[in-house]
Design an enzyme around this catalytic site. Structure first.
Site, PDB file in Angstrom:
ATOM      1  N   GLY A 145       0.822  -1.199   0.000  1.00 25.96           N
ATOM      2  CA  GLY A 145       0.000   0.000   0.000  1.00 25.96           C
ATOM      3  C   GLY A 145       0.857   1.251   0.000  1.00 25.96           C
ATOM      4  O   GLY A 145       2.046   1.226   0.324  1.00 25.96           O
ATOM      5  N   CYS A 146       0.234   2.368  -0.352  1.00 29.90           N
ATOM      6  CA  CYS A 146       0.988   3.617  -0.492  1.00 29.90           C
ATOM      7  C   CYS A 146       1.477   4.161   0.851  1.00 29.90           C
ATOM      8  O   CYS A 146       2.656   4.468   1.023  1.00 29.90           O
ATOM      9  CB  CYS A 146       0.152   4.659  -1.235  1.00 29.90           C
ATOM     10  N   TYR A 147       0.572   4.262   1.828  1.00 27.94           N
ATOM     11  CA  TYR A 147       0.998   4.711   3.158  1.00 27.94           C
ATOM     12  C   TYR A 147       2.026   3.748   3.744  1.00 27.94           C
ATOM     13  O   TYR A 147       2.983   4.163   4.414  1.00 27.94           O
ATOM     14  CB  TYR A 147      -0.202   4.779   4.098  1.00 27.94           C
ATOM     15  N   ALA A 148       1.797   2.449   3.520  1.00 24.01           N
ATOM     16  CA  ALA A 148       2.709   1.443   4.064  1.00 24.01           C
ATOM     17  C   ALA A 148       4.109   1.601   3.477  1.00 24.01           C
ATOM     18  O   ALA A 148       5.109   1.497   4.196  1.00 24.01           O
ATOM     19  CB  ALA A 148       2.161   0.046   3.790  1.00 24.01           C
TER      20      ALA A 148
END
Length: 335
Positions: A145-148
């Site tokens: 994921g992007c935030y991850a």
């Protein structure tokens, strides 16, 4: 030439994949499909691609997909696994959804019942800086994921010298929510405003915590915010240090950890989104709060690229033994 297909080409990540693959010298886009817009040229959905990619969107055909070298699944969570269940072992798969990022119990706690939990253990978490050797042999990649991506890359170099309780304060552009028509994402709702959302219940929190804990046990408090911009993520991480370290030691530790990573740029100046927008780079820096012996780490990524599509392409390059930066030496959108 690698024969490539994209399922879910009508979304933002699908669009970015097309744009990237069109410039990859060793790739042929053989097949584009989506759950809607079947029979239309892709340029009807995205007029910016007229005379660049007018390829027709085809129905989703498992037989066609199985004849390709690699398939990118740019589908929503819960939908993507339906196709992985049918295609696994027939074609190499890079899944941009969350369907194979977490073990079964965690996935079902945060998402929904899993259709093929037996394949979760076959998936490799596609963060190259962490799992490069596993990615080379993988048949199924769970693209992060992007935030991850922004958060994990910030924390990894310091994981052995920080306390196990970490706070992540992250901000994202509106494109992170996809193309869905929602009242809270209307221009009049977002412009000139700034807000937190999904506080203490965002799905990237378990992804960050689980992935980091495979290296070193850690507890994560994660709070995402919506910025009134199109794209980009800035993650600010607060972590208590286990001992006393000066800036030179911390900088050397960070630089050494990413010394051989082309797409990680370490800097003494604080990172900002417009320096990475439109690229596969992650810029990382830090500040040391000496008074409280706290490390403040900052990282920025383009949520649609290093946070999704260009990282997927980076994984494809690794899987097929190509140069990692092939097709990815992108110039930032600056100003």
């Amino acid at each position: 030439m690698l024969r490539v297909g994209i399922v879910g080409v009508s979304g933002f990540t699908g669009l970015e994949l097309v744009k990237l693959l069109l410039h990859h010298p060793l790739v042929e886009i053989d097949y584009l499909s989506a759950r809607s817009h079947v029979g239309q040229p892709l340029s009807d959905i995205f007029p910016s691609l007229k005379n660049i990619c007018d390829k027709i969107i085809e129905p989703i055909d498992e037989n066609r997909l199985s004849k390709l070298d690699v398939v990118f699944l740019a589908l929503p969570h819960g939908i993507s696994m339906e196709f992985v269940c049918k295609l696994f072992g027939k074609v190499r798969i890079i899944d941009l959804s969350a369907d194979f990022r977490l073990p079964k119990d965690l996935y079902e706690k945060w998402y929904k019942p899993h259709l093929c939990p037996n394949l979760i253990k076959e998936a490799v978490y596609g963060l190259p800086e962490l799992n490069r050797e596993k990615i080379k042999k993988a048949k199924l990649i769970a693209n992060p994921g992007c935030y991850a991506t922004a958060s994990i890359l910030a924390i990894l170099p310091f994981l052995d010298i920080i306390e196990s309780d970490v706070i992540i304060d992250a901000k994202s552009g509106v494109s992170g929510a996809g193309k869905s028509l929602r009242e809270d994402l209307l221009f009049s709702e977002v412009e000139s405003s700034f807000k937190a959302y999904s506080v203490a219940k965002h799905r990237h929190q378990p992804e960050i915590e689980y992935t980091l804990s495979l290296v070193e046990p850690v507890k994560v408090t994660f709070v995402p915010h919506l910025l009134p911009i199109n794209r980009g993520i800035l993650a600010t991480v607060y972590a208590k240090l286990k001992g006393f370290f000066d800036e030179s030691y911390l900088y050397e530790k960070l630089e050494k950890f990413y010394r051989n990573e082309f797409f990680i740029r370490v800097s003494k100046s604080l990172p900002q989104i417009n320096n990475i927008s439109g690229t596969n780079f992650c810029d990382i820096s830090f500040a040391l709060d000496k008074e409280n012996n706290r490390l403040i780490i900052l990282s920025v990524v383009d949520n649609l690229l290093k946070g999704a599509s260009s990282q997927a392409l980076q994984n494809m390059n690794i899987m097929f033994g190509l140069k990692e930066e092939e097709g990815l030496k992108l110039k930032p959108y600056y100003p």
